[in-house]
Motif scaffolding. Structure first.
Motif, PDB file in Angstrom:
ATOM      1  N   GLN A  62      66.198  27.500  58.561  1.00  0.00           N
ATOM      2  CA  GLN A  62      66.633  29.291  58.894  1.00  0.00           C
ATOM      3  C   GLN A  62      67.851  29.417  59.358  1.00  0.00           C
ATOM      4  O   GLN A  62      68.525  30.691  59.171  1.00  0.00           O
ATOM      5  CB  GLN A  62      65.750  29.362  60.004  1.00  0.00           C
ATOM      6  N   HIS A  63      68.732  28.627  59.638  1.00  0.00           N
ATOM      7  CA  HIS A  63      70.298  28.551  60.203  1.00  0.00           C
ATOM      8  C   HIS A  63      70.963  29.084  58.886  1.00  0.00           C
ATOM      9  O   HIS A  63      71.892  29.932  58.753  1.00  0.00           O
ATOM     10  CB  HIS A  63      70.778  27.762  60.807  1.00  0.00           C
ATOM     11  N   ILE A  64      70.757  28.379  57.707  1.00  0.00           N
ATOM     12  CA  ILE A  64      71.203  28.544  56.603  1.00  0.00           C
ATOM     13  C   ILE A  64      70.886  30.033  56.081  1.00  0.00           C
ATOM     14  O   ILE A  64      71.802  30.796  55.735  1.00  0.00           O
ATOM     15  CB  ILE A  64      71.014  27.504  55.462  1.00  0.00           C
ATOM     16  N   ILE A  65      69.558  30.325  55.796  1.00  0.00           N
ATOM     17  CA  ILE A  65      69.181  31.479  55.561  1.00  0.00           C
ATOM     18  C   ILE A  65      70.069  32.599  56.448  1.00  0.00           C
ATOM     19  O   ILE A  65      70.347  33.673  55.677  1.00  0.00           O
ATOM     20  CB  ILE A  65      67.581  31.529  55.720  1.00  0.00           C
ATOM     21  N   ASP A  66      69.884  32.627  57.513  1.00  0.00           N
ATOM     22  CA  ASP A  66      70.329  33.597  58.386  1.00  0.00           C
ATOM     23  C   ASP A  66      71.852  33.780  57.925  1.00  0.00           C
ATOM     24  O   ASP A  66      72.451  34.899  57.959  1.00  0.00           O
ATOM     25  CB  ASP A  66      70.255  33.544  60.004  1.00  0.00           C
ATOM     26  N   ARG A  67      72.672  32.680  57.814  1.00  0.00           N
ATOM     27  CA  ARG A  67      74.007  32.832  57.562  1.00  0.00           C
ATOM     28  C   ARG A  67      74.265  33.399  56.377  1.00  0.00           C
ATOM     29  O   ARG A  67      75.301  34.372  55.953  1.00  0.00           O
ATOM     30  CB  ARG A  67      74.818  31.488  57.787  1.00  0.00           C
ATOM     31  N   PHE A  68      73.321  32.827  55.307  1.00  0.00           N
ATOM     32  CA  PHE A  68      73.682  33.334  53.764  1.00  0.00           C
ATOM     33  C   PHE A  68      73.510  34.815  53.622  1.00  0.00           C
ATOM     34  O   PHE A  68      74.312  35.742  53.297  1.00  0.00           O
ATOM     35  CB  PHE A  68      72.862  32.648  53.099  1.00  0.00           C
ATOM     36  N   ILE A  69      72.384  35.212  54.450  1.00  0.00           N
ATOM     37  CA  ILE A  69      71.972  36.602  54.249  1.00  0.00           C
ATOM     38  C   ILE A  69      73.236  37.703  54.958  1.00  0.00           C
ATOM     39  O   ILE A  69      73.295  38.630  54.520  1.00  0.00           O
ATOM     40  CB  ILE A  69      70.697  36.886  54.852  1.00  0.00           C
ATOM     41  N   SER A  70      73.842  37.061  56.104  1.00  0.00           N
ATOM     42  CA  SER A  70      74.716  37.966  56.758  1.00  0.00           C
ATOM     43  C   SER A  70      76.098  37.940  55.919  1.00  0.00           C
ATOM     44  O   SER A  70      76.836  38.921  56.070  1.00  0.00           O
ATOM     45  CB  SER A  70      75.157  37.010  58.111  1.00  0.00           C
ATOM     46  N   TYR A  71      76.301  37.111  55.046  1.00  0.00           N
ATOM     47  CA  TYR A  71      77.278  37.272  54.035  1.00  0.00           C
ATOM     48  C   TYR A  71      76.857  38.122  52.734  1.00  0.00           C
ATOM     49  O   TYR A  71      77.761  38.990  52.439  1.00  0.00           O
ATOM     50  CB  TYR A  71      77.595  36.035  53.522  1.00  0.00           C
ATOM     51  N   VAL A  72      75.925  37.920  52.198  1.00  0.00           N
ATOM     52  CA  VAL A  72      75.437  38.601  50.876  1.00  0.00           C
ATOM     53  C   VAL A  72      75.079  40.303  51.233  1.00  0.00           C
ATOM     54  O   VAL A  72      75.312  40.979  50.373  1.00  0.00           O
ATOM     55  CB  VAL A  72      74.232  38.131  50.419  1.00  0.00           C
ATOM     56  N   THR A  73      74.804  40.469  52.583  1.00  0.00           N
ATOM     57  CA  THR A  73      74.570  41.903  52.737  1.00  0.00           C
ATOM     58  C   THR A  73      75.857  42.900  52.936  1.00  0.00           C
ATOM     59  O   THR A  73      75.828  43.946  53.215  1.00  0.00           O
ATOM     60  CB  THR A  73      73.880  42.040  54.071  1.00  0.00           C
TER      61      THR A  73
END
Length: 429
Positions: A2-13
């Motif tokens: 989940q940590h990876i998902i959250d970090r990735f989404i914070s970048y792509v948005t």
């Protein structure tokens, strides 16, 4: 995960689309938004020497935790996204426990991500996928790479029992428009070698890429009333068409793979009086690359000769500029850096897929700037469009590879590698 998902989404948005028509670096102001966010995040996880220069290149250091002197390694990714497809208002979708069937990206627009067309999807059955909503690209190229590097550095900081030497990281602007390495300060970076986390599917490991050139051709013409044009009108658009027809029919992107090179017409705009055509030339083999450029000049010369009496001067003006070269030439002399990454993958149960890049990365440019830089998978698929997706498990594996490379670098006796190089050198003499 989940940590990876959250970090990735914070970048792509965060919209970071680059602009090839801009003369600034970064080419768009909005790239600063993610660059500045990364600076603060790198500081917050505990990295040292975190800097951002006037062109938005972000660098940071993870200090060594071993007494022995070991090589300084680097990891590089870019934060811009391609202008080929919109990266504005990215709304990622999470598909947990993918069942192997069609994924509805956008019900209203009837946009489907289907394994019937994108067969690679089937290898991720049971995994968690991040997709687009069908209206934008995702940005895994290369925000997946950034996610993986930041996460790996954070993990190493939180687990000091894992031995590693000094590690440098850098995040760059404008890679998608071919300028990512333009203002990269290799001396300041200070690594002995580096890896770009910018590949596609899990297992990819690449140290060969295309030799590349861009071509701009102007075709001139003469406009005359069509009712009285016989023997007088010269239609530049038709001449441009003749030029295209002279190129090898099957040596185009959609007909080639592997080491096969190509000619690719990317833009054409014209009128009777003037037509401008742009194309790119690609080939892994330098001799074949040179022959491709020679063929373009040969066709232009042939057309000029055909119209020299009627037009009175060159009717075709051609400009060819080399863009980047095959990094293989610079990496093979230090092949142990590829072997190291391959060993890291095998130790983690990942099957290495060693193949040529049908394109280029910051790494190929950096290799010619004195920083040998192979390319490692970041996990995404279908880059530069609405069908882009990335399996979260692939991003986690990429994190593991970075950590393992760091560990192996700190525990490998590179003096043996140097002795092998010396022996090979003596044999050649």
């Amino acid at each position: 995960m989940q940590h990876i998902i959250d970090r990735f989404i914070s970048y792509v948005t965060i919209d970071t689309e680059s602009d090839p028509n801009s003369t600034t670096t970064p080419s768009t102001e909005k790239q600063w938004n993610l660059a500045n966010k990364l600076v603060e995040e790198l500081k917050s996880i505990g990295l040292k020497e975190v800097t951002i220069d006037k062109h938005s290149y972000v660098m940071a250091t993870l200090p060594s935790n071993v007494k022995e002197k070991v090589p300084t390694i680097g990891f590089v990714s870019h934060f811009d996204t391609t202008p080929d497809f919109t990266g504005k208002d990215v709304k990622p979708q999470i598909v947990k426990n993918y069942d192997g069937g069609d994924i509805v990206l956008n019900k209203k627009e009837k946009i489907i991500l289907s394994p019937n067309y994108f067969k690679d999807l089937l290898q991720y059955k049971g995994q968690t996928l991040i997709t687009t909503n069908g209206l934008t690209l995702l940005g895994a190229d290369d925000k997946a790479g950034i996610t993986e590097i930041v996460t790996a550095m954070e993990y190493l900081i939180q687990n000091p029992e894992i031995k590693h030497g000094k590690i440098r990281v850098c995040f760059t602007p404008d890679e998608e428009i071919g300028r990512g390495a333009d203002l990269f300060d290799v001396k300041k970076f200070g690594a002995d070698w580096a890896y770009t986390m910018d590949g596609s599917q899990i297992g990819e490991l690449e140290y060969e890429n295309f030799n590349a050139a861009g071509v701009k051709i102007t075709f001139k013409g003469k406009s005359v009333h069509p009712g009285y044009a016989k023997g007088k009108m010269i239609n530049s658009m038709l001449i441009a068409n003749d030029f295209i027809n002279e190129l090898p029919k099957n040596e185009i992107p959609q007909e080639t793979k592997g080491y096969e090179g190509f000619f690719h017409v990317t833009d054409i705009q014209g009128s009777i009086e003037e037509t401008k055509l742009e194309l790119i030339i690609r080939d892994h083999d330098m001799k074949k690359f040179i022959k491709r450029k020679e063929l373009v000049h040969k066709i232009c010369k042939k057309i000029n000769k055909q119209f020299e009496k009627q037009f009175g001067e060159d009717i075709v003006i051609c400009e060819i500029k080399d863009q980047y070269y095959n990094m293989k030439e610079k990496v093979v002399p230090v092949m142990f850096i590829v072997d190291l990454a391959e060993k890291a993958m095998k130790n983690l149960g990942i099957k290495p897929i060693i193949k040529p890049i049908r394109g280029g990365t910051d790494g190929c440019r950096l290799s010619y700037m004195g920083l040998p830089c192979p390319n490692i998978f970041a996990g995404g698929h279908n880059f530069h469009g609405k069908y882009e997706y990335v399996p979260v498990e692939s991003m986690q594996k990429a994190v593991d590879v970075i950590v393992k490379i760091a560990e192996l670098t700190a525990t490998t006796d590179f003096s043996k590698t140097e002795k092998k190089k010396e022996k090979k050198g003596k044999k050649k003499k």
